[in-house]
Design a protein around this motif. Sequence first.
Motif, mmCIF file in Angstrom:
data_model
loop_
_atom_site.group_PDB
_atom_site.id
_atom_site.type_symbol
_atom_site.label_atom_id
_atom_site.label_comp_id
_atom_site.label_asym_id
_atom_site.label_seq_id
_atom_site.Cartn_x
_atom_site.Cartn_y
_atom_site.Cartn_z
ATOM 1 N N ARG A 100 -38.359 4.661 40.309
ATOM 2 C CA ARG A 100 -37.668 5.279 41.457
ATOM 3 C C ARG A 100 -36.163 5.320 41.246
ATOM 4 N NH1 ARG A 100 -41.191 1.632 44.068
ATOM 5 N NH2 ARG A 100 -43.065 2.672 44.775
ATOM 6 N N ILE A 101 -35.747 5.906 40.128
ATOM 7 C CA ILE A 101 -34.329 5.993 39.809
ATOM 8 C C ILE A 101 -33.933 7.450 39.624
ATOM 9 C CG2 ILE A 101 -34.209 3.724 38.723
ATOM 10 C CD1 ILE A 101 -34.245 5.214 35.992
ATOM 11 N N ALA A 102 -32.653 7.691 39.694
ATOM 12 C CA ALA A 102 -32.062 8.984 39.367
ATOM 13 C C ALA A 102 -30.917 8.702 38.394
ATOM 14 C CB ALA A 102 -31.553 9.677 40.617
ATOM 15 N N LEU A 103 -30.429 9.744 37.741
ATOM 16 C CA LEU A 103 -29.358 9.585 36.767
ATOM 17 C C LEU A 103 -28.096 10.274 37.262
ATOM 18 C CD1 LEU A 103 -31.300 10.263 33.450
ATOM 19 C CD2 LEU A 103 -30.806 8.080 34.537
ATOM 20 N N ASP A 104 -26.959 9.652 37.019
ATOM 21 C CA ASP A 104 -25.655 10.209 37.359
ATOM 22 C C ASP A 104 -24.961 10.588 36.051
ATOM 23 O OD1 ASP A 104 -23.215 10.916 38.346
ATOM 24 O OD2 ASP A 104 -22.625 8.888 38.950
ATOM 25 N N TRP A 105 -24.864 11.896 35.776
ATOM 26 C CA TRP A 105 -24.301 12.385 34.521
ATOM 27 C C TRP A 105 -22.805 12.665 34.619
ATOM 28 C CZ3 TRP A 105 -26.327 12.387 29.803
ATOM 29 C CH2 TRP A 105 -27.704 12.250 29.676
ATOM 30 N N ASN A 106 -22.141 12.340 35.728
ATOM 31 C CA ASN A 106 -20.699 12.580 35.846
ATOM 32 C C ASN A 106 -19.958 11.835 34.745
ATOM 33 O OD1 ASN A 106 -21.025 14.204 38.056
ATOM 34 N ND2 ASN A 106 -20.688 12.569 39.520
ATOM 35 N N ASP A 107 -19.086 12.533 34.046
ATOM 36 C CA ASP A 107 -18.262 11.982 32.968
ATOM 37 C C ASP A 107 -19.089 11.437 31.804
ATOM 38 O OD1 ASP A 107 -15.977 12.573 34.472
ATOM 39 O OD2 ASP A 107 -16.098 10.650 35.501
ATOM 40 N N ALA A 108 -20.324 11.892 31.633
ATOM 41 C CA ALA A 108 -21.166 11.421 30.529
ATOM 42 C C ALA A 108 -21.524 12.547 29.566
ATOM 43 C CB ALA A 108 -22.434 10.770 31.079
ATOM 44 N N TRP A 109 -20.877 13.697 29.710
ATOM 45 C CA TRP A 109 -21.150 14.819 28.817
ATOM 46 C C TRP A 109 -19.871 15.594 28.561
ATOM 47 C CZ3 TRP A 109 -20.102 19.675 30.762
ATOM 48 C CH2 TRP A 109 -19.991 19.780 32.149
ATOM 49 N N ARG A 110 -19.918 16.444 27.525
ATOM 50 C CA ARG A 110 -18.787 17.322 27.227
ATOM 51 C C ARG A 110 -19.316 18.681 26.795
ATOM 52 N NH1 ARG A 110 -17.717 17.986 21.750
ATOM 53 N NH2 ARG A 110 -18.805 16.503 20.416
ATOM 54 N N LEU A 111 -18.482 19.683 26.954
ATOM 55 C CA LEU A 111 -18.825 21.049 26.577
ATOM 56 C C LEU A 111 -18.105 21.393 25.293
ATOM 57 C CD1 LEU A 111 -20.111 23.812 27.213
ATOM 58 C CD2 LEU A 111 -18.055 24.343 28.519
ATOM 59 N N ASP A 112 -18.864 21.778 24.266
ATOM 60 C CA ASP A 112 -18.295 22.191 22.984
ATOM 61 C C ASP A 112 -18.399 23.712 22.911
ATOM 62 O OD1 ASP A 112 -17.318 22.374 20.432
ATOM 63 O OD2 ASP A 112 -19.168 21.702 19.469
ATOM 64 N N THR A 113 -17.250 24.399 23.026
ATOM 65 C CA THR A 113 -17.233 25.865 23.021
ATOM 66 C C THR A 113 -16.984 26.443 21.641
ATOM 67 O OG1 THR A 113 -14.883 25.926 23.554
ATOM 68 C CG2 THR A 113 -16.440 25.972 25.404
ATOM 69 N N GLY A 114 -16.660 25.611 20.667
ATOM 70 C CA GLY A 114 -16.410 26.108 19.318
ATOM 71 C C GLY A 114 -15.040 26.744 19.155
ATOM 72 N N GLY A 115 -14.134 26.478 20.045
ATOM 73 C CA GLY A 115 -12.784 27.042 19.951
ATOM 74 C C GLY A 115 -12.502 28.016 21.075
ATOM 75 N N SER A 116 -11.282 28.541 21.101
ATOM 76 C CA SER A 116 -10.872 29.432 22.196
ATOM 77 C C SER A 116 -10.665 30.867 21.734
ATOM 78 C CB SER A 116 -9.587 28.899 22.829
ATOM 79 O OG SER A 116 -8.562 28.873 21.856
ATOM 80 N N ASP A 117 -11.220 31.239 20.563
ATOM 81 C CA ASP A 117 -11.016 32.596 20.068
ATOM 82 C C ASP A 117 -11.785 33.647 20.859
ATOM 83 O OD1 ASP A 117 -13.426 31.630 19.188
ATOM 84 O OD2 ASP A 117 -13.360 32.679 17.261
ATOM 85 N N HIS A 118 -12.756 33.233 21.667
ATOM 86 C CA HIS A 118 -13.547 34.175 22.460
ATOM 87 C C HIS A 118 -12.861 34.556 23.770
ATOM 88 C CE1 HIS A 118 -14.552 30.200 24.040
ATOM 89 N NE2 HIS A 118 -14.814 30.806 25.182
#
Length: 182
Positions: A100-118
């Motif tokens: 009976r648990i849930a997970l809190d993913w705040n501040d536990a992930w990052r987004l890798d966009t591969g750079g800002s050339d797009h």
Amino acid sequence: MLTNWVIMPTCLPLVLRRCHTCPSDRFRADGRFRVNANHKLLDIWLLVLCTACGETAKLTVLERTHVRSVRPELLYRLHDNDPALAAELLQDPVVRRRNRIALDWNDAWRLDTGGSDHLDREVIDVSVQFAARIPVRPVRLIAEGCGLTRAEVERLVTDGKLVSVARLRSRLSGDFTFTLKR
């Protein structure tokens, strides 16, 4: 041209569960397990610590399971306190429902966009892939990845300049694609 974005976990998520000692409702897992043998039966728990008081709680992984039904490589990973196994088990819906648990993913992930050339292109086709089942709002991802505010992203959705097969205003934890026209 298709751009690939990847959502990657940076650490284990916090476990949302009420502490019996203090008023906190957040626990952190560090990948420690407890394996208890009673003759030929095993009980296996994932140990989590309260973020406020440090009290240890046990999340049941296996209960009264015959030792021969547990794969030897799994047993080795449990005895070795494998943090990757802890991450797998925390994402297992059976383990979450049993405890009976849930997970809190705040501040536990990052987004890798591969750079800002797009960012300077007129039309951007993006494929978003999840390295783990992390529930996030696509509007937040697009705002972060494109350097926009959430209100600007919402306006682009309303104007039809941001389109996707997936629902962009709800939480997603699976791969999706979108097209942004400026």
